[in-house]
Design a protein around this motif. Structure first.
Motif, PDB file in Angstrom:
ATOM      1  N   PRO A   5       0.817  -1.216   0.000  1.00  0.00           N
ATOM      2  CA  PRO A   5       0.000   0.000   0.000  1.00  0.00           C
ATOM      3  C   PRO A   5       0.852   1.269   0.000  1.00  0.00           C
ATOM      4  N   LEU A   8       2.148   1.867  -3.546  1.00  0.00           N
ATOM      5  CA  LEU A   8       1.092   2.370  -4.428  1.00  0.00           C
ATOM      6  C   LEU A   8       0.706   3.807  -4.072  1.00  0.00           C
ATOM      7  N   ALA A  64      -4.210  -1.366  -7.418  1.00  0.00           N
ATOM      8  CA  ALA A  64      -4.566  -1.179  -6.008  1.00  0.00           C
ATOM      9  C   ALA A  64      -5.778  -2.036  -5.643  1.00  0.00           C
ATOM     10  N   LEU A  80      -5.706   0.497   0.951  1.00  0.00           N
ATOM     11  CA  LEU A  80      -5.764   0.345  -0.498  1.00  0.00           C
ATOM     12  C   LEU A  80      -7.102   0.797  -1.058  1.00  0.00           C
TER      13      LEU A  80
END
Length: 108
Positions: A5, A8, A64, A80
């Motif tokens: 996470p 991303l 994601a 996420l």
């Protein structure tokens, strides 16, 4: 999986992919990514054409959401999904509301 996470989120933040790019922000287009899409039927009028789709936001949203579906950690999943929501809002703001492309996503 716990670190994904953050990675991303880092991809989304510096490039403003979960927020609208303003003006000539250098983070608006750090590099060109793309997926080739064959334009079916183009070969009837000449050589076959390929369109390179180079919008990073939908690719990041897809990744994601995919990682969120794999994780077993509620906290990781929530992070996420919050990122997915932010990217979705960004894409929704770019939606064309009139003209020939109405209902589709326009350029950033």
């Amino acid at each position: 999986m716990v670190r994904v996470p953050g990675v991303l989120e880092q991809l989304a933040w510096p490039m403003r992919r979960s927020r609208r790019v303003v003006g000539d922000d250098p983070a608006g287009n750090p590099h060109v990514l793309g997926l080739p899409v064959d334009l079916r039927g183009s070969d009837e009028l000449g050589p076959p054409l390929i369109w390179m789709v180079s919008d990073f936001a939908p690719l990041l949203l897809k990744q994601a959401a995919w990682v969120a579906s794999l994780t077993q950690s509620m906290r990781t999943s929530q992070r996420l999904l919050a990122l997915v929501d932010g990217i979705w809002r960004y894409l929704h703001q770019r939606r064309l509301v009139e003209g020939q492309g109405a209902g589709t996503v326009g350029p950033a």
